[in-house]
Design a protein around this motif. Structure first.
Motif, mmCIF file in Angstrom:
data_model
loop_
_atom_site.group_PDB
_atom_site.id
_atom_site.type_symbol
_atom_site.label_atom_id
_atom_site.label_comp_id
_atom_site.label_asym_id
_atom_site.label_seq_id
_atom_site.Cartn_x
_atom_site.Cartn_y
_atom_site.Cartn_z
ATOM 1 N N ARG A 82 1.190 -1.172 0.522
ATOM 2 C CA ARG A 82 0.182 0.131 -0.033
ATOM 3 C C ARG A 82 1.096 1.364 0.070
ATOM 4 N NH1 ARG A 82 -3.333 -3.332 2.398
ATOM 5 N NH2 ARG A 82 -2.348 -3.254 4.750
ATOM 6 N N ARG A 83 2.146 1.157 0.597
ATOM 7 C CA ARG A 83 2.957 2.238 0.751
ATOM 8 C C ARG A 83 3.194 2.963 -0.010
ATOM 9 N NH1 ARG A 83 8.494 2.395 3.995
ATOM 10 N NH2 ARG A 83 9.139 4.833 3.253
ATOM 11 N N ASN A 86 0.850 4.532 -2.356
ATOM 12 C CA ASN A 86 0.879 5.928 -2.782
ATOM 13 C C ASN A 86 1.998 7.019 -2.749
ATOM 14 O OD1 ASN A 86 -1.515 5.255 -0.834
ATOM 15 N ND2 ASN A 86 -0.987 4.765 0.803
ATOM 16 N N GLU A 87 3.304 6.430 -2.786
ATOM 17 C CA GLU A 87 4.275 7.080 -2.799
ATOM 18 C C GLU A 87 4.693 7.267 -4.397
ATOM 19 O OE1 GLU A 87 8.168 6.334 -1.204
ATOM 20 O OE2 GLU A 87 6.956 6.057 0.771
ATOM 21 N N GLY A 89 1.540 7.533 -6.829
ATOM 22 C CA GLY A 89 0.639 8.678 -6.850
ATOM 23 C C GLY A 89 -0.276 7.278 -7.864
ATOM 24 N N ASP A 91 -3.842 5.337 -9.066
ATOM 25 C CA ASP A 91 -5.168 4.930 -7.434
ATOM 26 C C ASP A 91 -5.265 3.849 -8.745
ATOM 27 O OD1 ASP A 91 -5.339 5.839 -11.008
ATOM 28 O OD2 ASP A 91 -5.921 7.622 -10.109
#
Length: 136
Positions: A82-83, A86-87, A89, A91
Motif C-alpha cells: 500500500r505504501r 501511495n508514494e 500515486g 490510484d
C-alpha cells in the motif's frame, strides 16, 4: 474431498500459477544486488524515496525500481504494498487500466505504456503487486 473437487482445485491452482508465471515473464528478470537490498530495507524502515536517493546517489526512478524489484520478488507485506502505491500515486483507475491491458495476449511493457501513458515504474509496480496477489 471427492475426486471431482480435487481435480477442480488442481485446475484452479494451475490457472493461477500460469497467470503468475505470465506476469513474471512480462515483468522480466530481476537482478538483486546489495545496493538494491539496502535501498529496500531502508525504505521498509520508513525512509522516503528522496532521502534514499540522496544516500545512494542515484535518481528517484532508480530507487523506485529497486523497491519495486524487491516487491516483485516477494519481499514486503501488504502494508508496504500500500505504501508504494501511495508514494507512486497509483490510484484504482491506473491499476485497472494496466489490468485491462494484461488481458491482451502477448502484450509488452512498452505497449502498456503506449496505451496507458503511465510511467514505466508505475506499470512495473502494478505488475509486481499483481504477482504478489495484491488488489487495490
Amino acid at each position: 474431498m471427492t475426486k471431482s473437487e480435487i481435480a477442480r482445485c488442481k485446475t484452479f491452482f494451475l490457472v493461477i500459477q500460469f497467470q503468475v508465471d505470465t506476469l513474471k515473464a512480462l515483468y522480466g528478470k530481476i537482478a538483486i544486488f546489495p545496493k538494491k537490498i539496502n535501498a529496500f530495507e531502508t525504505w521498509k524502515c520508513g525512509e522516503t524515496i528522496p532521502t534514499i536517493t540522496r544516500h545512494v546517489r542515484v535518481a528517484d526512478a532508480t530507487v523506485e525500481i529497486y523497491i519495486i524489484d524487491c516487491i516483485a520478488r516477494g519481499q514486503g507485506s501488504g502494508e508496504l504494498h500500500r505504501r508504494i502505491v501511495n508514494e507512486l500515486g497509483i490510484d484504482r483507475n491506473k491499476f485497472e487500466r494496466v489490468q485491462e491491458c494484461l488481458t491482451r495476449s502477448g502484450i509488452t511493457l512498452r505497449e502498456i505504456q503506449d496505451i496507458t501513458s503511465l510511467r514505466y515504474n508505475e506499470i512495473r509496480a502494478i505488475i509486481a503487486l499483481l504477482i504478489n496477489d495484491f488488489e487495490l
